[in-house]
Design a protein around this motif. Structure first.
Motif, PDB file in Angstrom:
ATOM      1  N   ASP A  39      52.185  44.442  16.195  1.00 56.87           N
ATOM      2  CA  ASP A  39      51.131  43.707  16.876  1.00 56.87           C
ATOM      3  C   ASP A  39      49.793  44.380  16.594  1.00 56.87           C
ATOM      4  O   ASP A  39      49.731  45.593  16.421  1.00 56.87           O
ATOM      5  CB  ASP A  39      51.350  43.706  18.400  1.00 56.87           C
ATOM      6  CG  ASP A  39      52.544  42.885  18.815  1.00 56.87           C
ATOM      7  OD1 ASP A  39      52.798  41.845  18.180  1.00 56.87           O
ATOM      8  OD2 ASP A  39      53.222  43.282  19.784  1.00 56.87           O
ATOM      9  N   ASN A  41      46.622  46.026  17.695  1.00 59.05           N
ATOM     10  CA  ASN A  41      46.319  46.785  18.905  1.00 59.05           C
ATOM     11  C   ASN A  41      44.982  47.485  18.704  1.00 59.05           C
ATOM     12  O   ASN A  41      44.925  48.546  18.093  1.00 59.05           O
ATOM     13  CB  ASN A  41      47.444  47.795  19.179  1.00 59.05           C
ATOM     14  CG  ASN A  41      47.284  48.490  20.499  1.00 59.05           C
ATOM     15  OD1 ASN A  41      46.408  48.159  21.286  1.00 59.05           O
ATOM     16  ND2 ASN A  41      48.138  49.462  20.744  1.00 59.05           N
ATOM     17  N   ALA A  46      50.395  48.312  16.487  1.00 55.55           N
ATOM     18  CA  ALA A  46      51.443  48.934  17.294  1.00 55.55           C
ATOM     19  C   ALA A  46      52.783  48.406  16.793  1.00 55.55           C
ATOM     20  O   ALA A  46      52.974  47.198  16.669  1.00 55.55           O
ATOM     21  CB  ALA A  46      51.257  48.590  18.767  1.00 55.55           C
TER      22      ALA A  46
END
Length: 66
Positions: A39, A41, A46
């Protein structure tokens, strides 16, 4: 639903759907792998700890591998 890649004279039930093209596939024509989920981040990425199951048809698997 029957497998898209099996010959028309053999109606093989599908067990999965390719995540890339959406074709229904049987166990013989499905390729299962594991990928890490990432993801965005902030300004980096992340990575989640548990790999995700990734099922593709053989044609999409060949395209991903090339």
């Amino acid at each position: 639903m029957n497998c898209y890649d099996c010959p028309d004279i053999i109606a093989t039930p599908a067990v999965a759907v390719c995540v890339r093209c959406g074709a229904a596939v049987c166990r013989e024509h499905a390729y299962q792998s594991r990928i890490l989920v990432q993801d965005v981040n902030g300004s980096g990425r992340a990575t989640h700890g548990e790999p995700l199951r990734h099922i593709t048809c053989l044609a999409c698997h060949k395209a991903e591998a090339s």
